[in-house]
Design an enzyme around this catalytic site. Structure first.
Site, PDB file in Angstrom:
ATOM      1  N   LYS A   1       0.850  -1.190   0.000  1.00 25.16           N
ATOM      2  CA  LYS A   1       0.000   0.000   0.000  1.00 25.16           C
ATOM      3  C   LYS A   1       0.884   1.237   0.000  1.00 25.16           C
ATOM      4  O   LYS A   1       1.871   1.312   0.745  1.00 25.16           O
ATOM      5  CB  LYS A   1      -0.890  -0.002   1.248  1.00 25.16           C
ATOM      6  CG  LYS A   1      -1.758   1.237   1.437  1.00 25.16           C
ATOM      7  CD  LYS A   1      -1.815   1.660   2.897  1.00 25.16           C
ATOM      8  CE  LYS A   1      -0.485   2.181   3.361  1.00 25.16           C
ATOM      9  NZ  LYS A   1      -0.496   2.874   4.648  1.00 25.16           N
TER      10      LYS A   1
ATOM     11  N   PRO B   1       8.898  -5.591   4.118  1.00 24.85           N
ATOM     12  CA  PRO B   1       9.399  -5.372   5.481  1.00 24.85           C
ATOM     13  C   PRO B   1       8.266  -4.932   6.395  1.00 24.85           C
ATOM     14  O   PRO B   1       7.300  -4.291   5.968  1.00 24.85           O
ATOM     15  CB  PRO B   1      10.438  -4.263   5.302  1.00 24.85           C
ATOM     16  CG  PRO B   1      10.037  -3.560   4.041  1.00 24.85           C
ATOM     17  CD  PRO B   1       9.429  -4.601   3.153  1.00 24.85           C
TER      18      PRO B   1
ATOM     19  N   ALA C   1       6.454  -2.966   9.726  1.00 28.58           N
ATOM     20  CA  ALA C   1       6.486  -1.630  10.343  1.00 28.58           C
ATOM     21  C   ALA C   1       7.191  -0.623   9.448  1.00 28.58           C
ATOM     22  O   ALA C   1       8.081   0.115   9.883  1.00 28.58           O
ATOM     23  CB  ALA C   1       7.164  -1.697  11.714  1.00 28.58           C
TER      24      ALA C   1
ATOM     25  N   GLY D   1       5.358   1.376   6.800  1.00 26.61           N
ATOM     26  CA  GLY D   1       4.533   2.384   6.167  1.00 26.61           C
ATOM     27  C   GLY D   1       3.913   1.994   4.850  1.00 26.61           C
ATOM     28  O   GLY D   1       3.335   2.843   4.173  1.00 26.61           O
ATOM     29  N   ILE D   2       4.003   0.725   4.463  1.00 30.96           N
ATOM     30  CA  ILE D   2       3.401   0.288   3.206  1.00 30.96           C
ATOM     31  C   ILE D   2       2.338  -0.795   3.440  1.00 30.96           C
ATOM     32  O   ILE D   2       2.000  -1.550   2.531  1.00 30.96           O
ATOM     33  CB  ILE D   2       4.459  -0.193   2.190  1.00 30.96           C
ATOM     34  CG1 ILE D   2       5.433  -1.195   2.814  1.00 30.96           C
ATOM     35  CG2 ILE D   2       5.206   0.994   1.605  1.00 30.96           C
ATOM     36  CD1 ILE D   2       6.451  -1.750   1.829  1.00 30.96           C
ATOM     37  N   GLY D   3       1.816  -0.834   4.655  1.00 28.36           N
ATOM     38  CA  GLY D   3       0.644  -1.654   4.941  1.00 28.36           C
ATOM     39  C   GLY D   3       0.825  -3.141   4.794  1.00 28.36           C
ATOM     40  O   GLY D   3      -0.139  -3.846   4.495  1.00 28.36           O
ATOM     41  N   GLY D   4       2.023  -3.649   5.013  1.00 29.85           N
ATOM     42  CA  GLY D   4       2.254  -5.078   4.825  1.00 29.85           C
ATOM     43  C   GLY D   4       1.328  -5.946   5.654  1.00 29.85           C
ATOM     44  O   GLY D   4       0.666  -6.848   5.136  1.00 29.85           O
ATOM     45  N   GLY D   5       1.256  -5.688   6.952  1.00 23.10           N
ATOM     46  CA  GLY D   5       0.400  -6.490   7.815  1.00 23.10           C
ATOM     47  C   GLY D   5      -1.065  -6.329   7.472  1.00 23.10           C
ATOM     48  O   GLY D   5      -1.828  -7.301   7.470  1.00 23.10           O
TER      49      GLY D   5
ATOM     50  N   ASP E   1      -5.917   0.522   8.235  1.00 26.06           N
ATOM     51  CA  ASP E   1      -5.574   0.353   6.827  1.00 26.06           C
ATOM     52  C   ASP E   1      -6.232  -0.859   6.170  1.00 26.06           C
ATOM     53  O   ASP E   1      -6.184  -0.998   4.948  1.00 26.06           O
ATOM     54  CB  ASP E   1      -4.054   0.226   6.653  1.00 26.06           C
ATOM     55  CG  ASP E   1      -3.329   1.556   6.765  1.00 26.06           C
ATOM     56  OD1 ASP E   1      -3.969   2.592   6.518  1.00 26.06           O
ATOM     57  OD2 ASP E   1      -2.128   1.551   7.095  1.00 26.06           O
TER      58      ASP E   1
END
Length: 318
Positions: free
Chosen positions: A20, A106, A108, A110-114, A148
């Site tokens: 994201k 990666p 934490a 800022g690209i909404g991985g979780g 998110d």
């Protein structure tokens, strides 16, 4: 909201979990409960993780991929498992599935991985269990997992308002290549919000121009990420990431995504982005770097887009 295709009871379902990207992020105020009101243009890239759900009598999760070690020790607190239990409770079905998360983004960062992983798990399990996943109920279910997750469940370019629950689909986006770069530092979102100071800038959503890449870039350069200043106060090396991205050949815009520390640069196309990312990787071999393109519209239901291009041997999802 995207509907899930039914899957044969004996077949695994694999769903892509794209990165994201907040092309801009404006903070408009803060509610009495501490949650921030925002206006953000959220898009997705063909760089990301994968979630597979296979038939099983009990619920389990295996994490694989180059970023798997970062999730070691989470156990039942992993957001993918929380999403699975929440969906099962909502539909009152037995939570049986063997889940596999191929982790390439990666954490934490800022690209909404979780959040994207949780949304992909919801989609995969809805198909496996043959339960609906659409409408306001699905949005509410996703919002209960994180701010998110609703946008990630939508899986298409959206304008996000409120505290993340108001989604206004936009697009299709014009074609744009993207390079993502992270200095291999985790930056918890809560810490960035706590570090924010000063007054809020009350402004309406900027009018979007999606007719061509140049028109969109012209709008974006007049926008900002209001979390960049607090993120930089906590992690000054983000400035170096932004400088390196902005200096890449033919970079059209460089900005931090979300709460950081991942930053992005936009390019005319995927090939230009891949060439730029190769140069960046040569100079910063310790960073996480990936190149690909923005997804112009919604993901195919249960489908996988063309993958991001490998950059300097570093893991690239897709």
């Amino acid at each position: 909201m995207m509907k899930s295709d039914p899957a044969p009871a004996d077949r695994a379902v694999t769903v892509f979990a794209p990165a994201k990207i907040n092309l801009y992020l404006h903070l408009l105020g803060r509610r009495a409960d501490g949650y921030h009101l925002l206006d953000s243009l959220v898009v997705f890239a063909d760089i990301g993780d994968r979630v597979t759900a296979a038939p099983a009598d009990t619920l389990s999760l295996e994490v694989t991929g180059p970023e798997a070690a970062a999730l070691a020790g989470l156990g039942d607190d992993n957001l993918v498992l929380r999403a699975a239990r929440r969906l099962a409770e909502h539909h009152r079905v037995a939570p049986g599935a063997a889940l596999t998360l191929e982790k390439r983004l990666p954490i934490a960062s800022g690209i909404g991985g979780g959040s994207s992983d949780a949304a992909a798990a919801l989609r995969a399990l809805a198909a496996l269990w043959r339960v609906p996943l659409d409408g306001e109920a699905a949005t509410a279910l996703a919002a209960g997992l994180g701010a998110d997750v609703p946008a990630c469940l939508a899986g298409r370019p959206v304008r996000v308002g409120g505290i993340g629950e108001h989604l206004d689909p936009v697009g299709p986006l014009p074609p744009l290549g993207v390079v993502l770069a992270n200095p291999r530092r985790e930056l918890p979102t809560a810490s960035v919000f706590r570090a924010r100071k000063g007054e809020f800038i009350a402004s309406g959503p900027p009018p979007l121009a999606l007719s061509d890449p140049a028109a969109l870039i012209a709008v974006l350069v007049r926008c900002r990420n209001d979390l960049a200043a607090p993120a930089l106060s906590l992690m000054p090396e983000i400035a170096a990431v932004l400088d390196r991205l902005a200096a890449l050949p033919q970079a059209q815009l460089a900005r931090m995504s979300g709460s950081g520390a991942t930053c992005f640069a936009l390019f005319a196309d995927r090939i230009t982005a891949a060439r730029a990312a190769a140069l960046l990787t040569a100079g910063e071999p310790g960073w996480w770097i990936a190149a690909g393109e923005l997804l112009s519209g919604p993901l195919p239901v249960g489908g996988l887009p063309v993958g991001g291009l490998p950059v300097g041997g570093l893991p690239v999802g897709g």
